[in-house]
Motif scaffolding. Structure first.
Motif, PDB file in Angstrom:
ATOM      1  N   ASN A  48      15.614  -8.394   9.645  1.00  0.00           N
ATOM      2  CA  ASN A  48      15.790  -8.792  11.044  1.00  0.00           C
ATOM      3  C   ASN A  48      17.032  -9.664  11.211  1.00  0.00           C
ATOM      4  O   ASN A  48      17.730  -9.584  12.216  1.00  0.00           O
ATOM      5  CB  ASN A  48      14.575  -9.573  11.546  1.00  0.00           C
ATOM      6  CG  ASN A  48      13.269  -8.796  11.400  1.00  0.00           C
ATOM      7  OD1 ASN A  48      13.214  -7.807  10.686  1.00  0.00           O
ATOM      8  ND2 ASN A  48      12.225  -9.249  12.060  1.00  0.00           N
ATOM      9  N   SER A  51      -1.284   4.007   7.680  1.00  0.00           N
ATOM     10  CA  SER A  51      -2.473   3.419   7.059  1.00  0.00           C
ATOM     11  C   SER A  51      -2.944   2.290   7.964  1.00  0.00           C
ATOM     12  O   SER A  51      -2.161   1.418   8.328  1.00  0.00           O
ATOM     13  CB  SER A  51      -2.112   2.886   5.667  1.00  0.00           C
ATOM     14  OG  SER A  51      -3.222   2.234   5.108  1.00  0.00           O
ATOM     15  N   PRO A  53       0.803  -1.229   0.000  1.00  0.00           N
ATOM     16  CA  PRO A  53       0.000   0.000   0.000  1.00  0.00           C
ATOM     17  C   PRO A  53       0.835   1.278   0.000  1.00  0.00           C
ATOM     18  O   PRO A  53       0.358   2.344  -0.380  1.00  0.00           O
ATOM     19  CB  PRO A  53      -0.821  -0.106   1.297  1.00  0.00           C
ATOM     20  CG  PRO A  53      -0.155  -1.133   2.126  1.00  0.00           C
ATOM     21  CD  PRO A  53       0.562  -2.057   1.190  1.00  0.00           C
ATOM     22  N   GLY A  99       2.735  -0.803   7.688  1.00  0.00           N
ATOM     23  CA  GLY A  99       3.248  -2.131   8.009  1.00  0.00           C
ATOM     24  C   GLY A  99       2.606  -2.607   9.298  1.00  0.00           C
ATOM     25  O   GLY A  99       1.494  -2.194   9.627  1.00  0.00           O
TER      26      GLY A  99
END
Ligand code: NAD
Ligand code: FES
Length: 273
Positions: A157, A210, A112, A188
């Motif tokens: 990570n 978002s 997105p 996220g």
């Protein structure tokens, strides 16, 4: 019925799909979403419009196979049809023609984020992006973003690509070097957006997030997507999905997000997942 025009895997759990949806393609703007039902008995679920092609009359969606409905969607192939594909829903992102913008995308949240950054670039902004993923495989849309971003930073990570650590480690490094942004857009996991907002609030950098809570009708009637922003109740489907991240009650969002975990798990088992 909406035909699947093309489809590909972006990694082991994320897929990209182009769907023929003429009305949505004609009207949609960056930041809006659709609600789909894979088949007649399917649950409705929202997906952000990752891209659109007005000439081809197609919409691109990118989804992570996390539960029953996304597994069913994933079983569909090119030439198959999606039963419902309703949109465009939500408010278009309020994209201001800033001089310098930073996007921060965690995992599939890069999907997105992509149309918003692309639009900002078209509006003349200089755009940087930080992409984060558990490992190399989970960093998506890097090449697509490189096509127009000035800098693409990557954090994993496990250190298998880019900086070892979280997207916020790169953000902290950039700001400590004196890099100045007029706005940050971050999409996220909720915890990631919360941590980003904690950092940018102290720095006074406007930050948009978002939200993708549980949605049912997508019209502001059912209350499923209720969130609290600036102490006021908002419905992500009609008031969002984008909000001022410094005003979002993330703790409440996280509590509500975990409400249906058990049911999702049972559905997955029934589907053989
Ligand atoms: P993930 O858990 O693998 O995290 C992706 C990255 O986010 C990590 O690599 C890290 O850089 C960052 N991150 C995670 N926890 C952090 C923390 N505590 N502090 C700082 N940074 C942190 O992500 P995933 O498994 O790909 O899941 C993607 C998430 O994005 C899902 O939770 C999904 O609901 C969400 N999502 C949101 C939207 C939206 O519109 N809001 C859209 C799509 C996906
Ligand atoms: Fe029903 Fe938003 S999805 S109010």
């Amino acid at each position: 019925m909406y035909e699947i025009i093309s489809k590909k895997s972006l990694n082991s759990s994320v897929e990209w799909m182009e769907v023929h949806a003429p009305f949505v393609a004609r009207k949609c703007e960056s930041g809006q979403f659709i609600i789909l039902r894979v088949d007649e008995d399917g649950e409705r679920f929202p997906l952000t419009i990752a891209d659109y092609d007005r000439e081809k009359q197609t919409i691109t969606i990118i989804y992570q196979i996390v539960g029953f409905s996304t597994q069913k969607l994933s079983q569909k192939q090119v030439g198959d049809f999606i039963h419902d594909f309703v949109g465009p829903l939500g408010r278009p992102a309020d994209l201001k023609p800033h001089k310098r913008v930073l996007g921060i995308g965690g995992g599939v949240g890069a999907a997105p984020l992509y149309p918003q950054l692309k639009r900002l670039h078209e509006l003349g902004a200089s755009v940087d992006v930080i992409l984060g993923g558990r490992s190399d495989e989970f960093v998506i849309l890097e090449d697509e973003l490189k096509a127009f971003c000035d800098h693409v930073y990557v954090a994993t990570n496990d250190g298998s690509k880019g900086t070892k650590g979280f997207v916020t480690d790169i953000l902290n490094e950039l700001v400590s070097q004196g890099t100045i942004y007029d706005e940050i857009i971050t999409i996220g996991p909720l915890i990631m957006m919360k941590v980003v907002c904690d950092i940018t609030k102290d720095l006074g950098i406007p930050t948009s997030v978002s939200l993708n809570p549980v949605m049912v009708d997508g019209t502001g009637m059912c209350g499923g997507c209720r969130v609290t922003v600036g102490g006021k109740i908002k419905f992500a489907c009609v008031d969002g999905p984008d909000f001022d991240g410094h005003l979002v009650d993330f703790e409440e969002c996280m509590r509500r997000q975990s409400m249906y975990k058990e049911e999702e798990h049972l559905c997955k088992i029934n589907l053989g997942g």
